[in-house]
Each structure stands twice: as structure tokens, then as C-alpha cells.
Design a protein around this motif. Structure first.
Motif, PDB file in Angstrom:
ATOM      1  N   SER A 377     -40.576 -25.035  40.993  1.00 51.75           N
ATOM      2  CA  SER A 377     -41.860 -25.659  40.669  1.00 51.75           C
ATOM      3  C   SER A 377     -42.746 -24.738  39.841  1.00 51.75           C
ATOM      4  CB  SER A 377     -42.580 -26.125  41.941  1.00 51.75           C
ATOM      5  OG  SER A 377     -42.685 -25.075  42.842  1.00 51.75           O
ATOM      6  N   ALA A 378     -42.685 -23.426  40.109  1.00 49.66           N
ATOM      7  CA  ALA A 378     -43.521 -22.501  39.325  1.00 49.66           C
ATOM      8  C   ALA A 378     -43.070 -22.509  37.864  1.00 49.66           C
ATOM      9  CB  ALA A 378     -43.415 -21.094  39.898  1.00 49.66           C
ATOM     10  N   THR A 379     -41.761 -22.471  37.650  1.00 54.14           N
ATOM     11  CA  THR A 379     -41.276 -22.418  36.264  1.00 54.14           C
ATOM     12  C   THR A 379     -41.483 -23.768  35.557  1.00 54.14           C
ATOM     13  OG1 THR A 379     -39.067 -22.864  37.131  1.00 54.14           O
ATOM     14  CG2 THR A 379     -39.574 -20.585  36.612  1.00 54.14           C
ATOM     15  N   VAL A 380     -41.196 -24.857  36.283  1.00 49.55           N
ATOM     16  CA  VAL A 380     -41.382 -26.175  35.655  1.00 49.55           C
ATOM     17  C   VAL A 380     -42.861 -26.390  35.330  1.00 49.55           C
ATOM     18  CG1 VAL A 380     -41.312 -28.669  36.099  1.00 49.55           C
ATOM     19  CG2 VAL A 380     -39.327 -27.257  36.618  1.00 49.55           C
ATOM     20  N   SER A 381     -43.732 -26.018  36.252  1.00 50.82           N
ATOM     21  CA  SER A 381     -45.167 -26.198  36.001  1.00 50.82           C
ATOM     22  C   SER A 381     -45.631 -25.365  34.819  1.00 50.82           C
ATOM     23  CB  SER A 381     -45.980 -25.803  37.234  1.00 50.82           C
ATOM     24  OG  SER A 381     -46.022 -26.868  38.105  1.00 50.82           O
ATOM     25  N   TRP A 382     -45.086 -24.184  34.706  1.00 51.71           N
ATOM     26  CA  TRP A 382     -45.470 -23.336  33.568  1.00 51.71           C
ATOM     27  C   TRP A 382     -45.023 -23.998  32.258  1.00 51.71           C
ATOM     28  CZ3 TRP A 382     -43.238 -20.834  29.475  1.00 51.71           C
ATOM     29  CH2 TRP A 382     -44.051 -19.882  28.826  1.00 51.71           C
ATOM     30  N   VAL A 383     -43.771 -24.485  32.264  1.00 57.52           N
ATOM     31  CA  VAL A 383     -43.261 -25.141  31.045  1.00 57.52           C
ATOM     32  C   VAL A 383     -44.129 -26.349  30.701  1.00 57.52           C
ATOM     33  CG1 VAL A 383     -41.306 -26.447  30.098  1.00 57.52           C
ATOM     34  CG2 VAL A 383     -40.891 -24.347  31.372  1.00 57.52           C
ATOM     35  N   VAL A 384     -44.512 -27.109  31.733  1.00 60.23           N
ATOM     36  CA  VAL A 384     -45.275 -28.341  31.507  1.00 60.23           C
ATOM     37  C   VAL A 384     -46.707 -28.044  31.062  1.00 60.23           C
ATOM     38  CG1 VAL A 384     -46.271 -30.355  32.694  1.00 60.23           C
ATOM     39  CG2 VAL A 384     -43.894 -29.710  33.111  1.00 60.23           C
ATOM     40  N   THR A 385     -47.347 -27.085  31.716  1.00 57.96           N
ATOM     41  CA  THR A 385     -48.788 -26.910  31.462  1.00 57.96           C
ATOM     42  C   THR A 385     -49.128 -25.781  30.504  1.00 57.96           C
ATOM     43  OG1 THR A 385     -49.039 -25.446  33.377  1.00 57.96           O
ATOM     44  CG2 THR A 385     -49.375 -27.813  33.756  1.00 57.96           C
ATOM     45  N   ARG A 386     -48.242 -24.790  30.351  1.00 59.76           N
ATOM     46  CA  ARG A 386     -48.618 -23.625  29.549  1.00 59.76           C
ATOM     47  C   ARG A 386     -47.807 -23.463  28.272  1.00 59.76           C
ATOM     48  NH1 ARG A 386     -52.915 -23.852  31.664  1.00 59.76           N
ATOM     49  NH2 ARG A 386     -53.553 -21.992  30.532  1.00 59.76           N
ATOM     50  N   SER A 387     -46.618 -24.084  28.205  1.00 62.64           N
ATOM     51  CA  SER A 387     -45.737 -23.766  27.070  1.00 62.64           C
ATOM     52  C   SER A 387     -46.183 -24.463  25.783  1.00 62.64           C
ATOM     53  CB  SER A 387     -44.303 -24.156  27.394  1.00 62.64           C
ATOM     54  OG  SER A 387     -44.192 -25.555  27.435  1.00 62.64           O
ATOM     55  N   ARG A 388     -46.986 -25.498  25.913  1.00 68.73           N
ATOM     56  CA  ARG A 388     -47.490 -26.266  24.765  1.00 68.73           C
ATOM     57  C   ARG A 388     -46.357 -26.874  23.934  1.00 68.73           C
ATOM     58  NH1 ARG A 388     -52.619 -23.044  22.200  1.00 68.73           N
ATOM     59  NH2 ARG A 388     -53.953 -23.238  24.010  1.00 68.73           N
ATOM     60  N   SER A 389     -45.219 -27.120  24.579  1.00 70.40           N
ATOM     61  CA  SER A 389     -44.140 -27.761  23.827  1.00 70.40           C
ATOM     62  C   SER A 389     -44.034 -29.217  24.260  1.00 70.40           C
ATOM     63  CB  SER A 389     -42.812 -27.028  24.071  1.00 70.40           C
ATOM     64  OG  SER A 389     -42.267 -27.433  25.295  1.00 70.40           O
ATOM     65  N   ARG A 390     -43.534 -30.054  23.351  1.00 73.24           N
ATOM     66  CA  ARG A 390     -43.356 -31.463  23.672  1.00 73.24           C
ATOM     67  C   ARG A 390     -42.333 -31.639  24.790  1.00 73.24           C
ATOM     68  NH1 ARG A 390     -43.307 -35.362  18.441  1.00 73.24           N
ATOM     69  NH2 ARG A 390     -45.525 -35.227  18.019  1.00 73.24           N
TER      70      ARG A 390
END
Lengths: 597, 354
Positions: A377-390
Motif C-alpha cells: 500500500s505504501a508503494t502503490v499510494s506513492w505511485v498513485v499520489t506522488r509519481s505524477r504519471s498517468r
């Protein structure tokens, strides 16, 4: 540079494995929906044809919508005020309230249903009996067998999970905005309506949409209350299809019904994605944060206590009293003079003797699921909210869809996974498959909880870190993780509790050698030992509660971590200021209030 | 200074335990020797040693005490220490899962699958069980045979009826299935599990048309309540919420002091259950020893004492008492295999099950 890349790829790789876990259940559902019965190799469209041809479909969809929406309304009516009271006010006995919310998670849903059936059933319900409205010729005053009761009880039961999901967002909200509004002479009601609620909107809306999916998939209350009243909803259709007692289960039809739930969730997700697009509007964790005192409730203090007390009475006290009662009597029966004469504590001694291996296995499964779910969840949340990728947005949508997969279909999908990899990774029939399955099944809850907190972090913080020469991986470790730590803690609690309670997966994967507490309880109930089953449940609640209290003390969530968050934000912001040599944050709060008003 | 007393309490207990164990093993060996076990069983006994005298039995939920009691009694019977692992679950789903497991080359982890005819059909179709003629192998009469590959263990109560004795007097209890739907007093007070097979068993005795009428009347006229599982029906009749429960037994609840009793329905329709030996059994010999033992009077007594189950022909059991003076009809294995696919959708539809 090479090191930076490898660091960030760790996040992406872990997130990708999480996605695989989620896709297993979703793909399993899609595959099931086009398969014949339980034969996953034979493709057909008959399941959809049967579903569409059912003349009850529209009525069932309508009732399912009412079941989901009604449950969510009741849930929000309690959980939003309770979360606000815990996070933002000087409500007394907060620790007790948090402990009760946690303990409630460990009480099986059917116990709550059973307590209410005893109280309000039309033929022998205690309340009807007290009012002289039972007997062969009497007309009952209360009748539990109605959709409105399902909504109410399901809503009450969902409150702890919802509180834990939105609490981090409530705790992280920058109090300077509220204070600025009050200083500007804005009334508290208007402040709540125009500032607090909009700021909390992403977390509350995410919770609302998420629990809508959970509510329509849930079967505890539909089974015990809806089924006798012939209240047909989608989860009952899935139960029928997957719980055949005479022939192979019809996973195909269950999969098709699951796809309808998918559809309903997709509509909900469309709204959520729109909110995500504007997520930065709700980002309040900028560089500069101020400590604020909890709001004083004053004379409203006792009204608040009474409000929380109503939930405690309805959702916790009644079921726990029922559980204690069941543990003391030789067979299931409502309280009566005869029942009181037969009270005994023998069940507790017997239960203690049975706990050993199941408790150890359950604790292993819980620990494994918590560790894996947190990493995912930490990594998925980071990808979703911080990575700024589609890509991040798509990941979020896929994860969001996963809870609508019927648990039985998901269990079958994970079994298939276990069987397929058995040659290389012998996890079929072991607790490790349960660990993977539970982590994947709870990922949507965890990411909703963590996203709620993460969305409040303004990109200024990331920018400050990057401008200071900090790599994304270090920023993830040193800024993102500490800020979302309280959310991760609540997510961990939920994963632990849900793993301890989960029955479908362990029952399907049970080979007799790794019994869990849930399968022990199932066996005890099946052969009529309800007293021992209740005693086992109470021991389990006690153990889980102790674990949670120890974890809270060690992690310092609500106390120390709040300080850490402030310290992290302060450090990152100072670095940024030094780097850029400018300060534009001083008027942010006032500006934000002006914008909102 | 504390010196270890050679006659300490622990030492005495250990000495007595050893003596008791030796005595028990001597006694049980003598018992086994006096028992005339079929040659096939004697062979299995020696083969079971290599399996460590352990077996994994799937199908009946047993709590740890019950499983230990089964292990104790079977060990006493054979004079060797046999350990049984017994666990239950969702039979239809398990059978379906095992088909996939076997296709993938993985192991089921089960030695004996203990279930009813209809589920055994799934196992047989998937070629998951050994085509063993148990009756021939163990010198049992033909009644022990369940289909071509099963051993009849006990008579299930999927077609029996119970009532709450606080709500219905013994003389008013229904004596036929038709009486259940004829008394308007019981409207809304009858509970049925969400399992149409209950009525498929009944249909063997009453015929298809009569059973359809019974089901229609139950649902429409008597507004019977459908509950998720068999234990739900049993327990909610015991708690007084419902007056009558169809498809369940009263034995366990009666033992706990609940006000329930079997309704004296004539005929007594019996749903046979049996043992099937899994092809990938890790302990096939010990599994068969368990199955053989359950068919013996000692095994039947243990089964009734521990789980309340028995063959209707086993003396001093609830089913035997219920069958006295009534016509007892055992539903043949082949009837369930052949007729179930045809009647299941019809009866499910009448019950509102999809």
C-alpha cells in the motif's frame, strides 16, 4: 544517478507485485464470468444471458443500490463525526473509543446480526416478547426482517473501518485554516461547511465509494436477515451460485454478477477520479505547519460522549454481550430463567485448550499479511499520489475495483494461483497463500486510507526535497513514509483484524494441517459448539486488542508520530527555503481561506 | 539444599503412566487378537505402520476434543496408536477445487473424503477417488456399498424434521410431511436450509409431484423461512425463533438440553453418507482402517457418542429409535446421481434459489 534509479525502481517493483495480486482476483472474476459453472476451461456467454434474462434483475439492482447507499449513509452519519471528534477535539476517553473501534473489527458480523435477530425477530424477539407481542396469534411490533434493518446494521458495523480510513486525513488537516476562518469572524457552522468538509472531501468521498462496494458485496446481514425475508440482492445471488450444497458451484454466474458489481463500482470510480484530478486543491500539508490545540467542546462535551455512546451501545455492547451470553449457555438461546439456571464457564476452559496451533497460525498469517499489505500500500499510494504519471491513476482504478470481486470467486482465483506456482513456490494449502490473498484483498482499503493522507501532502514538499538534492527514493523514505505513518498504522490494524476474521479463503484452502482461529470457529459452530466458539472469539478479541494497544504504544500513532510529521515537514521546508531563498508560505493559510469562502 | 526424591510426585505419576500404558497396550493387543479382522484389514494394519498411523479425514467438522476422542477409540480398537486429523468445510466447493488441483498435478492433502452421494458424484466424475469395492474387500454385506466406489458410513438427516417442544406439544407434532403444510398455526414458523437437496431426498419417498406440491405450499401457504445453513435451522428452532425445522437433526441440541425433538414423520427418509478413498491419498491404509472401523459396532458407537451420527440400523441410536414402527427409506446413491441434475433446478426455482 545509478543508485537513485535503483532506489525508485524498488518502489515500482513492489507496487507492480501488488498489482499482480489485485489483477489475479479481477482476472479470476472476468474469467469466471465467461466460464461454464466451475469449469474454467470452457468459455460461454450463457452466464450473462441468464443474468440479463432474469426478470428480477432490475428489482435486485435497485435493492442492491439501496443496500449499499443506505449502509453508507448510516456509516457516514456515525464515522465522520466520530473521526472528527477523535482527531480535532478534546473528546474525553479517546483511547477507550479507539480501543472499542478496534475491538469491534474483531467481532464477526454474524454475531451482531444474531444479537439483533434475538432482540427484534417477530416470533420470539426479546423486545416483542417484553411488549407481549409474541406467540402464535400475536402481531409483532418489531420485525427485523427488512432491508432498512440490513442497511442500519451494516452501516453500524462499517463504522470502525471507515473511521480508521478517514482519521489520518482528519488528523493531518492544517488547523491554521480553521483558526484563520474563526479569526476572520466566520461562524463554526460555515467554517465546517465551507472549509473543513471540502478539505476532507477526498478522504470522505473515497471512503464513501469504497464502502459502497464493500456493502453490496457483504453477506453477513443479507444471509441472516435478508434471506429469511426473501430480500434478494446481488450478494444473495452470488451466495446461491457459490454455495451449492449438492453440485459443483456455479462460479460462472457468480462471476457475471460480480461484473455487475464491477459496473456499479466503475460508476462510483468515475466520480472519484474526477476528485483525484483536482486533488491538489485539497493539499494542505505544505512546508509550514503549525501546532494547534484540539477544539474545546465545552458543554457539548457530554453530547459528543453520548453520540459516541449510542454507536458503542448499538454496534459494540449488544454484540459483545451476546457473545458473552452465548459463551455461557449450552446452546443458542435468548435469556430466560431456564437459561440462567444453565449458565457455566466451561466453554472458556475448553476454548483455551483448543487455541494453541490455530492462534499461532493466525498470528503468523496476520503478521505476514500486515507486512506485505503495508509494503504494497505504501508503494502503490506513492505511485498513485506522488509519481505524477498517468500509470498511477490506472493503478488506482484497478486497485479500487478489486473489493467488488466476490470473496468466493477471489478465493478460487488465488487457489488457481497457488496451484499454478506450486512447482516453484509450494504455497498451495499453506498460510502463505492466505497471506498473499488477504494482502491483495485488503489493498484497496489500505491504499484508500494512505491515499487520503498522501493527497493532503502538497507537491511543494516533494519539490523542496528534490531541489535540495534528495532522491525520490530518499524522499519516499524520509518524507512520504513518516507523513503517512498514522494512515499505515490504521491500515495495518485493519489488515490484521480482517485476516484474523477471514473465513472464506482459509476454509477453501484448509487442508487440516494449518487450522486458523476462523476455521476453528467454523468447525465449532458447525457441530453445535457455539459456546466454545464464542469463548474462542472472545479470547481472540482480547489478544487482538492487546496487540493493537502494544502496537499503538510502540508506534506512538496519535502522539509521537504527529510530532515526527511536523518535524519532517519543517526540515524539508527549511531546506527548500535555503535552496531557493524565498518565502511565500506565510500567507498561504489566509489565502486558502479566502479562496474557499 | 533440595535433593531430588526418588519417590517424587512426578516420578510416581510417570511410573503409573508407564504401567497403565503397558497394561493398555497389552489389553488392546489382546482385544485385537480376539477380534476377527478380515485379512484385508490385517494387511492394512501393517501397511498403516509405514504411514505413521496417521490419516487426514475431510468432511465432518470435529473440534479438537472430538478428533482426539476418535483417535483414542480407533487406537483402542486396533491396538495401535492412530492419529486422525478431521476437518470440515464446504464440500461442493472442495470437490470442485480438487478437480483443478489434480489437473495441475498438485496433491489434495486428503486421504478420505466423507460426504453424501451428490458430492461423491463430483469426485467420481473427476476421477479423484479410488474405484474400491469396500464391501467385497472388508466382507461387508451389500448395504455397506454406496455406489460403486463408496462405503456407507451413516445415514444423514437431510430429510428429517425437528420441532421445538416448548412451542409444539408432542401429540401435535407433524407425523407426515403433508401435515407440516396443513397446520395454519405454523405459518411463518418453519425454517428450511437453503439446500434444495433436502427435497430431492424427500422426493424419493413422496414422488416428484407430491414433493413439488409440498414445496409450493411450504413457500406460499406456510411462508417458510429459508436460512443460510443447516446449523442455522437447527439452532434457530432450538432458540424458539422457529417451531419446525426441515432437513436437520435434533441429537446434538437435545444433548445440550435444548427443547427440540425429532418429529415422528412417517416414512423416515434416510440420506446415506459414505467414505471415498482419494487417489492421491498419502495414508490410504490408515484411511481405510478408519472407514472399516466406523462400520463396526464399536465405530458406530463412537460416531454416535461423539458426533451424534449413526446408521439407522445401529441399535440405541436416535435414528434407530425414530425408525421404530415406521417405514425407513434409504435414498439410493444412483438416484441422487441420476435424478439430481433434473430436479435440482426445479426445486431450486420453487425455493427462489438461483
Amino acid at each position: 544517478m545509478h543508485l537513485r534509479l535503483s532506489g525508485i525502481w524498488v518502489i515500482y517493483v513492489v507496487a507492480a507485485t501488488a498489482l499482480v495480486g489485485v489483477i489475479v482476483s479481477i482476472a479470476g472474476n472476468i474469467l469466471a464470468s465467461v466460464s461454464l459453472g466451475a469449469d474454467f476451461g470452457t468459455f460461454t456467454v450463457l452466464n450473462y444471458a441468464k443474468l440479463v434474462a432474469d426478470k428480477e434483475l432490475l428489482a435486485v439492482l435497485g435493492r442492491t443500490f439501496i443496500q449499499g447507499a443506505g449502509s453508507v449513509v448510516v456509516m457516514l452519519a456515525f464515522s465522520v463525526p466520530i473521526a472528527w471528534l477523535i482527531a480535532r477535539t478534546d473528546l474525553p476517553w479517546k483511547s477507550v473509543v479507539l480501543a472499542l473501534l478496534t475491538a469491534k473489527l474483531a467481532i464477526p458480523g454474524f454475531i451482531t446480526a444474531m444479537a439483533y435477530v434475538w432482540l427484534f425477530n417477530p416470533t420470539s424477539g426479546i423486545v416483542n416478547r417484553l411488549l407481549g407481542a409474541t406467540g402464535f396469534d400475536a402481531t409483532p411490533i418489531f420485525n427485523i426482517y427488512g432491508l432498512h434493518w440490513i442497511c442500519m446494521l451494516q452501516g453500524l458495523v462499517l463504522v470502525p473501518a471507515c473511521v480508521f480510513m478517514i482519521l489520518p486525513a482528519f488528523s493531518n488537516m492544517d488547523a491554521t485554516l480553521e483558526e484563520a476562518a474563526w479569526v476572520s469572524g466566520v461562524s463554526r457552522t460555515r467554517t465546517a461547511r465551507r472549509i473543513i468538509l471540502p478539505l476532507l472531501a477526498p478522504a470522505v468521498i473515497a471512503a464513501m465509494l469504497f464502502f459502497f462496494g464493500v456493502a453490496i458485496e457483504s453477506f453477513d446481514f443479507v444471509g441472516l436477515i435478508g434471506m429469511p425475508a426473501r430480500i434478494e440482492v446481488l450478494s444473495l445471488w452470488i451466495y446461491d451460485a457459490t454455495h451449492s450444497v449438492t453440485s459443483e458451484p456455479n462460479y460462472g454466474f457468480a462471476g457475471a454478477v460480480g461484473m455487475v458489481m464491477f459496473g456499479m463500482s466503475c460508476i462510483a470510480i468515475m466520480f472519484y477520479v474526477r476528485f483525484l484530478r483536482e486533488a491538489q486543491r485539497y493539499a494542505v500539508l505544505r512546508g509550514k505547519a503549525r501546532h494547534s490545540e484540539p477544539m474545546r467542546l465545552g458543554r457539548w462535551r457530554w453530547v459528543a460522549v453520548a453520540f459516541v455512546g449510542i454507536w458503542v451501545l448499538l454496534a459494540f455492547a449488544l454484540p459483545i454481550v451476546t457473545l458473552i451470553w452465548v459463551s455461557l449457555v449450552p446452546f443458542l438461546q435468548p435469556p430466560s430463567a431456564r437459561a440462567f439456571n444453565n449458565i457455566s464457564i466451561d466453554s472458556y476452559g475448553l476454548a483455551l485448550g483448543y487455541l494453541g496451533a490455530p492462534l499461532a497460525n493466525t498470528l503468523i498469517a496476520m503478521s505476514g499479511a500486515v507486512v506485505l499489505a503495508l509494503a504494497w500500500s505504501a508503494t502503490v499510494s506513492w505511485v498513485v499520489t506522488r509519481s505524477r504519471s498517468r500509470f498511477g491513476r490506472w493503478v488506482d482504478v484497478i486497485v479500487f475495483l478489486s473489493p467488488t470481486v466476490p470473496s468466493m470467486v477471489a478465493a478460487v482465483a488465488f487457489q488457481m494461483l497457488g496451484i499454478s506456482v506450486q512447482q516453484w513456490l509450494p504455497i498451495y494449502g499453506s498460510v502463505w497463500l492466505i497471506v498473499i490473498a488477504m494482502s491483495a484483498r485488503t489493498l484497496a482499503f489500505c491504499t484508500r486510507t494512505v491515499n487520503g493522507a498522501a493527497l493532503q501532502i502538497h507537491h511543494e514538499l516533494d519539490e523542496a526535497a528534490y531541489a535540495s538534492g534528495v532522491s525520490p527514493f530518499v524522499a519516499f523514505r524520509r518524507i512520504f513514509l513518516p507523513i503517512v505513518a498514522p494512515a499505515l498504522f490504521y491500515a495495518a490494524m485493519m489488515v490484521g483484524m480482517l485476516t484474523a476474521r477471514e473465513l472464506t479463503l482459509p476454509l477453501m484452502m484448509n487442508t487440516g494441517h494449518s487450522p486458523l482461529i476462523s476455521t476453528l470457529i467454523f468447525d465449532l459452530q458447525t457441530n453445535g459448539s457455539f459456546g466454545i466458539a464464542a469463548a474462542v472469539s472472545l479470547y481472540m478479541i482480547f489478544v487482538l486488542l492487546a496487540l493493537v494497544l502494544v502496537a499503538r504504544r510502540l508506534s506512538g500513532v496519535g502522539e509521537r508520530s504527529a510530532v515526527n510529521v511536523r518535524s519532517v515537514r519543517g526540515t524539508a521546508f527549511s531546506k527548500w527555503r535555503r535552496q531557493l531563498g524565498r518565502d511565500h508560505a506565510s500567507s498561504q493559510s489566509t489565502q486558502a481561506v479566502k479562496e474557499a469562502l | 539444599m533440595h535433593e531430588r526424591n526418588p519417590l517424587s510426585k512426578a516420578g510416581i505419576v510417570a511410573a503409573l503412566s508407564m504401567a497403565a500404558l503397558l497394561g493398555l497396550s497389552g489389553a488392546t493387543s489382546a482385544q485385537t487378537a480376539t477380534k476377527k479382522l478380515p485379512p484385508a484389514v490385517s494387511t492394512l494394519l501393517s501397511e498403516a505402520k509405514a504411514e505413521g498411523y496417521t490419516a487426514n479425514i475431510y468432511g465432518q467438522s470435529a473440534n479438537p476434543s472430538q478428533a482426539a476422542e476418535f483417535s483414542k477409540r480407533i487406537s483402542e480398537f486396533y491396538g495401535v496408536p492412530i492419529t486422525l486429523t478431521m476437518f470440515g468445510g464446504l464440500h461442493a466447493q472442495k470437490a470442485s477445487e480438487l478437480s483443478q488441483v489434480t489437473k495441475a498435478g498438485a496433491k489434495s492433502g486428503i486421504d478420505i473424503f466423507w460426504t453424501s452421494s451428490s458430492i461423491a458424484g463430483v469426485l467420481e466424475r473427476g476421477s479423484l477417488v479410488v474405484p474400491l469395492d469396500w464391501a467385497k474387500a472388508f466382507d461387508f454385506d451389500d448395504s455397506a456399498r454406496l455406489g460403486k466406489t463408496g462405503l456407507h458410513s451413516h445415514d444423514g438427516t437431510q430429510a428429517t424434521v425437528i420441532y421445538n417442544t416448548d412451542l409444539i406439544k408432542a401429540e401435535e407434532a407433524p407425523k407426515t410431511y403433508a401435515e407440516i403444510v396443513s397446520n395454519p398455526k405454523w405459518k411463518g414458523r418453519i425454517a428450511v436450509p437453503r439446500a434444495p437437496n433436502v427435497f430431492i431426498y424427500i422426493s424419493y419417498a413422496l414422488g416428484d409431484e407430491a414433493t413439488r406440491t409440498l414445496l409450493k405450499d411450504l413457500m406460499a401457504k406456510q411462508e417458510a423461512k429459508i436460512l443460510p445453513t443447516y446449523p442455522d435451522v437447527r439452532n434457530r428452532v432450538g432458540s424458539g425463533e422457529f417451531a419446525i425445522g426441515i432437513g436437520v437433526d435434533a441429537t446434538e441440541l437435545k444433548r445440550r438440553g435444548a427443547p427440540v425433538e425429532f418429529a415422528p414423520i412417517d416414512p423416515v427418509v434416510l440420506a446415506p453418507w459414505g467414505f471415498w478413498l482419494m487417489k492421491d491419498a498419502k495414508s490410504p491404509a490408515t484411511g481405510q482402517l478408519f472407514a472399516y472401523w466406523i462400520r463396526t459396532p464399536e465405530g458406530q458407537k463412537a460416531l454416535f457418542d461423539i458426533l451424534g451420527l449413526s446408521l439407522a440400523s445401529s441399535a440405541d441410536t436416535d435414528l434407530a429409535k425414530l425408525a421404530v414402527g415406521k417405514k425407513a427409506i434409504s435414498v439410493p446413491h444412483d438416484f441422487m446421481i441420476d435424478i439430481l441434475p433434473e430436479r435440482l433446478p426445479v426445486y431450486s426455482g420453487l425455493m427462489g434459489i438461483r
